[in-house]
Scaffold this motif. Structure first.
Motif, short mmCIF file in Angstrom:
data_model
loop_
_atom_site.label_atom_id
_atom_site.label_comp_id
_atom_site.label_asym_id
_atom_site.label_seq_id
_atom_site.Cartn_x
_atom_site.Cartn_y
_atom_site.Cartn_z
N THR A 105 47.34 46.72 18.67
CA THR A 105 47.60 45.70 19.70
C THR A 105 48.50 44.60 19.15
O THR A 105 48.23 44.04 18.09
CB THR A 105 46.28 45.09 20.20
OG1 THR A 105 45.45 46.14 20.70
CG2 THR A 105 46.53 44.07 21.30
N THR A 106 49.56 44.28 19.88
CA THR A 106 50.48 43.22 19.47
C THR A 106 49.90 41.84 19.81
O THR A 106 49.05 41.71 20.68
CB THR A 106 51.84 43.36 20.15
OG1 THR A 106 51.68 43.11 21.56
CG2 THR A 106 52.43 44.74 19.94
N SER A 107 50.42 40.82 19.15
CA SER A 107 49.99 39.46 19.44
C SER A 107 50.34 39.05 20.87
O SER A 107 49.60 38.30 21.52
CB SER A 107 50.64 38.48 18.45
OG SER A 107 50.14 38.70 17.14
N ASP A 108 51.48 39.55 21.36
CA ASP A 108 51.86 39.24 22.74
C ASP A 108 50.85 39.79 23.73
O ASP A 108 50.53 39.15 24.75
CB ASP A 108 53.26 39.80 23.05
CG ASP A 108 54.37 38.99 22.41
OD1 ASP A 108 54.09 37.84 22.00
OD2 ASP A 108 55.51 39.49 22.34
N GLN A 153 34.79 49.03 21.13
CA GLN A 153 36.06 49.59 20.71
C GLN A 153 37.07 49.55 21.86
O GLN A 153 36.70 49.65 23.02
CB GLN A 153 35.88 51.04 20.25
CG GLN A 153 34.85 51.24 19.15
CD GLN A 153 33.47 51.55 19.69
OE1 GLN A 153 33.04 50.96 20.66
NE2 GLN A 153 32.77 52.48 19.03
N TYR A 154 38.34 49.43 21.52
CA TYR A 154 39.46 49.48 22.46
C TYR A 154 39.55 48.24 23.36
O TYR A 154 40.40 48.20 24.24
CB TYR A 154 39.39 50.73 23.36
CG TYR A 154 39.45 52.03 22.59
CD1 TYR A 154 40.66 52.54 22.13
CD2 TYR A 154 38.27 52.73 22.31
CE1 TYR A 154 40.71 53.72 21.41
CE2 TYR A 154 38.31 53.92 21.59
CZ TYR A 154 39.53 54.41 21.14
OH TYR A 154 39.57 55.58 20.44
N ARG A 155 38.68 47.26 23.17
CA ARG A 155 38.68 46.08 24.05
C ARG A 155 38.54 44.78 23.26
O ARG A 155 37.92 43.84 23.72
CB ARG A 155 37.54 46.19 25.07
CG ARG A 155 37.69 47.34 26.06
CD ARG A 155 36.37 47.58 26.78
NE ARG A 155 36.43 48.67 27.75
CZ ARG A 155 36.39 49.96 27.45
NH1 ARG A 155 36.33 50.35 26.18
NH2 ARG A 155 36.44 50.88 28.39
N GLY A 156 39.12 44.73 22.07
CA GLY A 156 38.93 43.58 21.19
C GLY A 156 39.26 42.25 21.84
O GLY A 156 38.42 41.34 21.92
N SER A 157 40.47 42.10 22.32
CA SER A 157 40.88 40.81 22.90
C SER A 157 40.30 40.61 24.29
O SER A 157 39.99 39.48 24.70
CB SER A 157 42.41 40.72 22.95
OG SER A 157 42.92 40.67 21.64
N ALA A 199 44.68 48.78 32.81
CA ALA A 199 44.39 48.14 31.53
C ALA A 199 45.61 48.18 30.60
O ALA A 199 46.42 49.13 30.64
CB ALA A 199 43.22 48.85 30.85
N LEU A 200 45.73 47.17 29.76
CA LEU A 200 46.86 47.08 28.84
C LEU A 200 46.62 47.92 27.59
O LEU A 200 45.55 47.87 26.99
CB LEU A 200 47.10 45.63 28.43
CG LEU A 200 47.39 44.62 29.53
CD1 LEU A 200 47.71 43.26 28.92
CD2 LEU A 200 48.53 45.10 30.43
N THR A 201 47.64 48.67 27.21
CA THR A 201 47.61 49.33 25.91
C THR A 201 48.15 48.35 24.87
O THR A 201 48.45 47.19 25.17
CB THR A 201 48.47 50.61 25.95
OG1 THR A 201 49.82 50.26 26.30
CG2 THR A 201 47.92 51.59 26.97
N GLY A 202 48.27 48.81 23.63
CA GLY A 202 48.64 47.91 22.55
C GLY A 202 49.95 47.18 22.73
O GLY A 202 50.09 46.01 22.36
N ASP A 203 50.94 47.86 23.35
CA ASP A 203 52.24 47.22 23.53
C ASP A 203 52.36 46.46 24.85
O ASP A 203 53.43 45.96 25.20
CB ASP A 203 53.36 48.27 23.43
CG ASP A 203 53.30 49.33 24.53
OD1 ASP A 203 52.44 49.22 25.44
OD2 ASP A 203 54.11 50.27 24.49
N GLY A 204 51.27 46.38 25.59
CA GLY A 204 51.27 45.63 26.84
C GLY A 204 51.56 46.45 28.09
O GLY A 204 51.52 45.91 29.20
#
Length: 269
Positions: A105-108, A153-157, A199-204
């Motif tokens: 997951t990116t910071s953005d 898992q998969y839902r950290g943020s 739902a958002l994947t790592g790159d948004g």
């Protein structure tokens, strides 16, 4: 008219994220009970379809809105003040989920999740407080998540944002109690909606598919029925889901160490 209907008859209730899923199901339940609804979401066409399907459809106000747009939120609240004059309940349902490992997951993407699921929610609520308090008190409802109680898992943020929303709600409840404001937080487990598709994947980007757990979950209608019943009983901490989700929520309070073991073994995709 039942006692349950009487509790919300003619109440003005604003629901965000009302164009589908949980928001739409809550709108149907509350409209059937005689509430006057304000329906918000970004998708105007879907909102119009929802309103057309509701009891007393002509009485409900459509208010298309991106809740992350602070200026638009202020304009929406002014419109409610001008057209209706008051607000009894605010149901903060709009939100977005996540399906990505922390390392992917990116910071953005982290920031986008917090912007939608936390900052936008508290900003809208804060701006709506004068309307809610105008007649001596109102009700604010936050749709958090069991993920916000347990972390998975998969839902950290996403889990972090929903946990932050829960604790902000606790502070709001304590601070505004003397002014008559009621604050309830609902923690859904898996509900069969399009939340995982969006739902958002790592790159948004959007995941674009439904999880197995989501596909086999309770219906949005069953969720809404339970949620409204609990709210009308005056409950402020409301967990709704299957046995595993309810057990996880309980373990988060009674035995965090056991919870951590349960989460590691759970299937959440």
């Amino acid at each position: 008219m039942t006692l349950q209907n009487a509790a919300v008859q003619n109440k003005v209730i604003w629901i965000t994220g009302a164009s589908g899923g949980i928001g739409e199901a809550l709108a149907r339940e509350l409209a059937a009970d005689g509430a006057r609804l304000i329906l918000s979401a970004r998708r105007t066409a879907e909102l119009e379809q929802v309103r057309a399907s509701l009891a007393n459809s002509a009485e409900h106000l459509l208010l298309p809105l991106d809740i992350t747009d602070t200026v638009a939120v202020s304009a929406a609240i002014n419109q409610i003040k001008q057209q209706i004059g008051g607000l009894d309940w605010l149901i903060n349902n709009a939100g977005i989920s996540q399906r990505a490992l922390i390392t992917d997951t990116t910071s953005d993407t982290d920031r986008k999740l917090f912007e939608v699921d936390y900052f936008a929610q508290i900003n809208l609520t804060r701006q709506a407080l004068p309307l809610l308090l105008a007649d001596g008190g109102g009700k604010v409802v936050f749709i958090s998540s069991v993920a916000g109680l347990v972390g998975t898992q998969y839902r950290g943020s996403y889990s972090a944002a929903k946990a932050a929303l829960h604790l902000w709600a606790n502070s709001l409840r304590a601070e505004m109690f003397e002014q008559g404001l009621s604050v309830a937080t609902i923690f859904p487990g898996f509900v069969k909606t399009d939340v995982s598709r969006n739902a958002l994947t790592g790159d948004g980007s959007a995941l674009g598919q439904m999880d197995d757990a989501q596909a086999n979950a309770m219906s949005a209608e069953a969720f809404a029925e339970q949620a409204v019943k609990a709210l009308l009983k005056g409950k402020n901490y409301i967990v709704i889901g299957g046995l595993k989700e309810r057990l996880a929520a309980l373990m988060s309070r009674l035995s965090p160490e056991l919870l951590y073991k349960m989460v590691r073994k759970s299937k959440v995709r």
